[in-house]
Design an enzyme around this catalytic site. Structure first.
Site, PDB file in Angstrom:
ATOM      1  N   HIS A  18       8.366  12.587   8.530  1.00  0.00           N
ATOM      2  CA  HIS A  18       7.058  11.961   8.767  1.00  0.00           C
ATOM      3  C   HIS A  18       7.151  10.447   8.634  1.00  0.00           C
ATOM      4  O   HIS A  18       7.733   9.941   7.686  1.00  0.00           O
ATOM      5  CB  HIS A  18       6.010  12.511   7.788  1.00  0.00           C
ATOM      6  CG  HIS A  18       5.653  13.931   8.091  1.00  0.00           C
ATOM      7  ND1 HIS A  18       6.507  14.972   7.831  1.00  0.00           N
ATOM      8  CD2 HIS A  18       4.567  14.469   8.695  1.00  0.00           C
ATOM      9  CE1 HIS A  18       5.953  16.102   8.246  1.00  0.00           C
ATOM     10  NE2 HIS A  18       4.780  15.826   8.783  1.00  0.00           N
ATOM     11  N   PRO A  19       6.549   9.732   9.594  1.00  0.00           N
ATOM     12  CA  PRO A  19       6.534   8.272   9.506  1.00  0.00           C
ATOM     13  C   PRO A  19       5.548   7.846   8.427  1.00  0.00           C
ATOM     14  O   PRO A  19       4.638   8.600   8.077  1.00  0.00           O
ATOM     15  CB  PRO A  19       6.013   7.846  10.879  1.00  0.00           C
ATOM     16  CG  PRO A  19       5.110   8.962  11.280  1.00  0.00           C
ATOM     17  CD  PRO A  19       5.758  10.216  10.738  1.00  0.00           C
ATOM     18  N   GLU A  36      -3.595  11.356  15.041  1.00  0.00           N
ATOM     19  CA  GLU A  36      -4.078  11.657  13.692  1.00  0.00           C
ATOM     20  C   GLU A  36      -4.371  10.371  12.923  1.00  0.00           C
ATOM     21  O   GLU A  36      -5.424  10.234  12.282  1.00  0.00           O
ATOM     22  CB  GLU A  36      -3.047  12.507  12.945  1.00  0.00           C
ATOM     23  CG  GLU A  36      -3.013  13.934  13.462  1.00  0.00           C
ATOM     24  CD  GLU A  36      -1.728  14.681  13.172  1.00  0.00           C
ATOM     25  OE1 GLU A  36      -1.581  15.788  13.678  1.00  0.00           O
ATOM     26  OE2 GLU A  36      -0.864  14.140  12.446  1.00  0.00           O
ATOM     27  N   VAL A  46       2.714  11.829   2.560  1.00  0.00           N
ATOM     28  CA  VAL A  46       2.192  12.669   3.641  1.00  0.00           C
ATOM     29  C   VAL A  46       0.863  13.281   3.209  1.00  0.00           C
ATOM     30  O   VAL A  46       0.760  13.862   2.126  1.00  0.00           O
ATOM     31  CB  VAL A  46       3.189  13.803   4.004  1.00  0.00           C
ATOM     32  CG1 VAL A  46       2.606  14.680   5.113  1.00  0.00           C
ATOM     33  CG2 VAL A  46       4.527  13.227   4.429  1.00  0.00           C
ATOM     34  N   CYS A  51      -2.788  15.209   5.153  1.00  0.00           N
ATOM     35  CA  CYS A  51      -3.408  15.634   6.416  1.00  0.00           C
ATOM     36  C   CYS A  51      -4.558  14.679   6.708  1.00  0.00           C
ATOM     37  O   CYS A  51      -5.680  14.898   6.260  1.00  0.00           O
ATOM     38  CB  CYS A  51      -3.895  17.078   6.296  1.00  0.00           C
ATOM     39  SG  CYS A  51      -4.628  17.667   7.828  1.00  0.00           S
TER      40      CYS A  51
HETATM   41  N1  GUN Z   1      -0.413  12.985   8.130  1.00  0.00           N
HETATM   42  C1  GUN Z   1      -0.672  13.375   9.379  1.00  0.00           C
HETATM   43  N2  GUN Z   1       0.215  12.880  10.205  1.00  0.00           N
HETATM   44  C2  GUN Z   1       1.058  12.148   9.439  1.00  0.00           C
HETATM   45  C3  GUN Z   1       2.182  11.401   9.729  1.00  0.00           C
HETATM   46  O1  GUN Z   1       2.610  11.298  10.873  1.00  0.00           O
HETATM   47  N3  GUN Z   1       2.780  10.765   8.704  1.00  0.00           N
HETATM   48  C4  GUN Z   1       2.349  10.866   7.423  1.00  0.00           C
HETATM   49  N4  GUN Z   1       2.990  10.197   6.458  1.00  0.00           N
HETATM   50  N5  GUN Z   1       1.293  11.607   7.104  1.00  0.00           N
HETATM   51  C5  GUN Z   1       0.674  12.221   8.128  1.00  0.00           C
END
Ligand code: GUN
Length: 172
Positions: A67-68, A87, A120, A122
């Protein structure tokens, strides 16, 4: 595509359709394809969670690390997956004030220092404020609590991505 159609897809077509459900981790879709048929969208979403929950601890860490950072370098460079970009935009993370960017940068750095992982959450289930608040609060978790929290959030993220990819029956 409806659940009926999804249950009948060729495995490869299923894998392509759901490749983005787990960030940069398309291989789980193959495992989920093999568990068909699913009787509900929630059962399909739960199968993605079960796939990574039953994986090795190292694979789970790799999934978290895929996850970025929220409002991080990849976001600024326009280098996010389509899912992550939309998102992050849903919570306004693509249009922060300079002060908010700086605060995110500090929180992301503190989080990486403490856990060696990206923070991370949601984001579609949160507001900008609760995302900030969660980062501050979660910094006092233990590494084990935080590993679990991150995996829980990934399950929530995956669920919403699955819901986006399945059409209700009878609505083309
Ligand atoms: N929550 C939803 N998408 C992401 C995401 O791409 N990176 C992180 N760090 N949290 C997320």
């Amino acid at each position: 595509m409806t659940l009926t159609e999804i249950n009948a897809l060729e495995a490869l077509a299923f894998e392509t359709h759901f490749a983005g459900v787990l960030e940069h981790s398309p291989r789980y879709a193959a495992q989920v394809a093999a568990g068909r048929p699913y009787r509900s969208v929630e059962a399909l979403a739960a199968a993605f969670a079960a796939a990574f929950t039953s994986d090795t601890p190292d694979a789970q860490l790799a999934l978290i690390r895929a996850h970025p950072d929220l409002a991080g370098k990849a976001a600024l460079a326009g280098d996010l997956t389509r899912e992550s970009a939309s998102e992050q935009a849903s919570a306004g993370l693509d249009r922060l004030s300079p002060e908010e960017y700086a605060e995110f940068h500090r929180l992301n750095a503190a989080y990486h220092d403490r856990f060696g992982l990206p923070y991370v959450v949601c984001v579609r289930e949160h507001s900008k404020e609760s995302i900030f608040e969660g980062a501050r609060r979660r910094l006092s978790n233990t590494p084990e609590q935080e590993r679990r929290a991150a995996l829980h959030e990934i399950g929530r993220i995956a669920r919403l991505r699955v819901l986006d990819l399945v059409q209700e029956e009878g609505h083309d």
